[in-house]
Design a protein around this motif. Structure first.
Motif, PDB file in Angstrom:
ATOM      1  N   UNK A 277       6.341  11.792  20.485  1.00 17.90           N
ATOM      2  CA  UNK A 277       6.345  10.351  20.767  1.00 17.90           C
ATOM      3  C   UNK A 277       5.495  10.027  22.000  1.00 17.90           C
ATOM      4  N   UNK A 278       5.665  10.793  23.082  1.00 14.26           N
ATOM      5  CA  UNK A 278       4.989  10.422  24.330  1.00 14.26           C
ATOM      6  C   UNK A 278       3.491  10.729  24.296  1.00 14.26           C
ATOM      7  N   UNK A 279       3.054  11.611  23.411  1.00 14.13           N
ATOM      8  CA  UNK A 279       1.608  11.837  23.350  1.00 14.13           C
ATOM      9  C   UNK A 279       0.912  10.738  22.544  1.00 14.13           C
ATOM     10  N   UNK A 280       1.672   9.925  21.830  1.00 12.26           N
ATOM     11  CA  UNK A 280       1.091   8.829  21.056  1.00 12.26           C
ATOM     12  C   UNK A 280       1.317   7.465  21.698  1.00 12.26           C
ATOM     13  N   UNK A 281       2.425   7.308  22.412  1.00 10.36           N
ATOM     14  CA  UNK A 281       2.817   6.005  22.955  1.00 10.36           C
ATOM     15  C   UNK A 281       2.024   5.696  24.218  1.00 10.36           C
TER      16      UNK A 281
END
Length: 407
Positions: A277-281
């Protein structure tokens, strides 16, 4: 001397097959029913998943080979059980969920040949389920098993058992129960307990209400169980009379470690979801994964995962050597129960609003792993036992030293 931490090719292959099976077959079922095994069909779903696991060649990694299992020791179970635990339904599919997995382990070591034929074989093959009936309402046995109050009295041809148990996992629908009852002494004494094997249809055995708990992934729930002058024949004694507390240790140490294995898999799933999630958000002009506070939580998760594995490896090594591993299993269980919850909790935080929603599995993972700090001994009891051993060792060492003036 170099310590080899590598697994054999056979174990590595089983790990890979388990990983593929759980992600391709089991996870979609868990997600469809949001981790609630009762909503998924309970025993009917268990049978369906276990049939698929047998076809995939990953069923019963812990069970003896003669009963259709893979016969893995504690150390080799760790990576397989972790991959199974990546889904909350994975342990059910592989027949390594509590309490059946621990009961298979104990029956393998303690049961006589006839008991293995009657109870162990059908349990190991997934034909039936079982329950382990020790915990009682206060002031009975709980964190302090010596408080055991359920009584077994000798009669012609066997025993009569009377008592009230609660929080008995898997009781609803279990084919048989392993019952801990006091055969001598009084509550508070550490000896005097005996284990009995009792079929679920024994007159005087009654499963009561389901006790609602946070978790939803265990078939048969957590129930009250009543024994009203239940008769069991002499051949129902598991092991020897008055040695039940000793035999319980055969089960409890390994069972604590297999809990660690399974729930570490669940925590890893939460961590994987959060990192993805955090590598895309993107927020505040950057990807969340590039921000310092998010990176700290990711690093702390990685540390907790690695430390849990390391403590687990040590404890399983001791168990495989035939040691009681009491201190190693207490340390690993206490650290893991808290670390696993931290991993899932940080993962929720990293995913923000989605983390507490049903759009991701993180909320249900949190619900499932939180009770581990209570199940199989609260963290506080394990800390007390760890400290007691350390202080006792220091006292013994001091007693062996020559007296020093001024001490």
């Amino acid at each position: 001397m170099t310590i080899d931490l590598a697994y054999s090719g056979q174990v590595q292959e089983l790990v890979e097959r388990t990983r593929a099976f759980v992600r391709e077959v089991v996870l979609p079922v868990e997600d469809e029913y949001r981790g609630d095994i009762t909503a998924a069909g309970g025993d009917a779903m268990r049978v369906r998943l276990q049939t698929a696991a047998k076809e995939a060649g990953v069923f019963a990694p812990h069970a003896p080979v003669e009963y259709g299992g893979h016969g893995l020791g504690m150390s080799d179970r760790a990576p397989v059980f972790e991959e199974a635990g990546y889904s909350l339904f994975g342990p059910i599919a592989l027949n390594i969920a509590a309490p059946d997995e621990g009961n298979v382990h104990m029956l393998t070591h303690i049961a006589d040949p006839d008991q293995k034929s009657r109870f162990l074989e059908p349990l190991a093959r997934g034909a039936v389920r079982s329950a382990f009936a020790m915990t009682e309402p206060a002031p009975g046995a709980g964190s302090d098993p010596s408080a055991l109050r359920t009584r077994a009295h000798r009669v012609d041809g066997g025993w009569r058992i009377t008592g009230h148990k609660h929080f008995i996992t898997g009781a609803d629908g279990a084919d048989f129960f392993i019952v801990m009852a006091r055969t001598s002494g009084e509550p508070g004494l550490r000896g005097g307990a005996t284990m009995f094997l009792a079929s679920a249809d024994s007159p005087g055995l009654r499963v009561g209400r389901h006790i609602g708990t946070l978790d939803r992934s265990m078939v048969g729930g957590h129930c009250e169980v009543f024994f009203d002058d239940m008769f069991v024949p002499d051949d129902s004694v598991l092991g020897a009379v008055d040695r039940g507390f000793e035999y319980a240790q055969v089960r409890l140490g390994p069972a604590r470690m297999t809990h660690v294995m399974r729930w570490l898999g669940a925590a890893r799933r939460g961590h994987d979801i959060a990192v993805e999630r955090v590598v895309r958000r993107e927020a505040f002009g950057a990807r969340l994964g590039d921000l310092g506070m998010a990176q700290k939580m990711i690093a702390d998760n990685e540390i907790d995962i690695a430390a849990t594995r390391a403590l687990l490896v040590r404890a399983c090594w001791e168990l495989d050597r035939g040691e009681t591993a009491a201190n190693a299993t207490s340390i690993a269980k206490t650290f893991a129960a808290e670390a696993i919850f931290r991993i899932v909790d940080r993962s929720i935080q990293l995913c923000g609003g989605l983390g507490v929603s049903d759009d991701l599995p993180l909320a249900r993972l949190s619900r499932e792993v939180r009770p581990f700090r209570v199940y199989d001994g609260p963290s506080e009891v394990h800390r007390w036992a760890i400290a007691k051993r350390a202080v006792g060792a220091a006292k013994r060492a001091a007693a062996r030293r020559p007296a020093v003036v001024g001490e």
